[in-house]
Design a protein around this motif. Structure first.
Motif, PDB file in Angstrom:
ATOM      1  N   CYS A  63     -42.408 -31.318 -10.870  1.00 30.56           N
ATOM      2  CA  CYS A  63     -42.396 -30.531  -9.626  1.00 30.56           C
ATOM      3  C   CYS A  63     -43.566 -30.925  -8.732  1.00 30.56           C
ATOM      4  N   GLY A  64     -44.747 -31.051  -9.327  1.00 24.24           N
ATOM      5  CA  GLY A  64     -45.928 -31.433  -8.557  1.00 24.24           C
ATOM      6  C   GLY A  64     -45.843 -32.841  -8.000  1.00 24.24           C
ATOM      7  N   GLU A  65     -45.186 -33.733  -8.714  1.00 21.28           N
ATOM      8  CA  GLU A  65     -45.095 -35.129  -8.290  1.00 21.28           C
ATOM      9  C   GLU A  65     -44.026 -35.367  -7.228  1.00 21.28           C
ATOM     10  N   PHE A  66     -42.892 -34.688  -7.323  1.00 23.37           N
ATOM     11  CA  PHE A  66     -41.754 -35.050  -6.500  1.00 23.37           C
ATOM     12  C   PHE A  66     -41.304 -33.996  -5.490  1.00 23.37           C
ATOM     13  N   LEU A  67     -41.724 -32.759  -5.632  1.00 25.71           N
ATOM     14  CA  LEU A  67     -41.252 -31.720  -4.721  1.00 25.71           C
ATOM     15  C   LEU A  67     -42.268 -31.474  -3.613  1.00 25.71           C
ATOM     16  N   ARG A  68     -41.753 -31.293  -2.410  1.00 27.04           N
ATOM     17  CA  ARG A  68     -42.568 -30.996  -1.237  1.00 27.04           C
ATOM     18  C   ARG A  68     -41.883 -29.900  -0.444  1.00 27.04           C
ATOM     19  N   VAL A  69     -42.608 -29.299   0.475  1.00 24.35           N
ATOM     20  CA  VAL A  69     -42.043 -28.269   1.332  1.00 24.35           C
ATOM     21  C   VAL A  69     -40.752 -28.796   1.964  1.00 24.35           C
ATOM     22  N   GLY A  70     -39.694 -27.999   1.941  1.00 20.92           N
ATOM     23  CA  GLY A  70     -38.413 -28.390   2.531  1.00 20.92           C
ATOM     24  C   GLY A  70     -37.462 -29.093   1.591  1.00 20.92           C
TER      25      GLY A  70
END
Length: 148
Positions: A63-70
């Motif tokens: 999640c920390g590596e690949f997820l961003r706002v939106g």
């Protein structure tokens, strides 16, 4: 028999926040928005519901590596309500979703570029493109393991 299962398809309202337990295990917290369009007197209205989601271990790292706002995601998990004490010493309760499976739903062109660039920083390890099931691995995490 009982069932505690949540399925969400929504977008992240902010970048995931990564923390670590005292034992060094990663914990990600996220806010995910889901929308519902309703018809009120001939006018369409969009209602947004915000969900607090936590993920543990390797899923938290992903999640920390690949997820961003939106980022649009599909996730499966379970509801959990926990008690904590606020700064003034009052007991509070919070209900959150413990994520067990996650899949990024954004278009392949965008996510594949992200995965390729991130692969280089991960030592060339191949990243799974299918949901990750951590049900057994994290079913025994205790509230004392949480950093918040």
């Amino acid at each position: 028999m009982s069932v505690n299962k949540v399925i969400l398809v929504g977008r992240l309202g902010a970048d995931p926040e990564i923390r670590y337990t005292l034992e060094g295990k990663p914990v990600a917290t996220m806010r995910i928005a889901t929308n519902e369009v309703i018809n009120r007197g001939g006018n369409k209205e969009t209602l947004t519901e915000w969900h607090r989601v936590v993920a543990f271990g390797r899923l938290a790292e992903i999640c920390g590596e690949f997820l961003r706002v939106g980022t649009q995601v599909y996730l499966e998990g379970r509801l959990r309500t926990r008690k904590f004490e606020d700064k003034e010493g009052r007991e509070r309760y919070i209900t959150e979703i413990v994520a067990l499976k996650l899949k990024i739903l954004d278009r392949k062109e965008n996510s594949s570029k992200t995965l390729e660039s991130e692969n280089k920083t991960l030592g060339g390890k191949r990243i799974r493109e299918h949901p990750i099931d951590l049900t057994e691995e994290f079913s025994n995490i205790e509230e004392e393991d949480l950093p918040f």
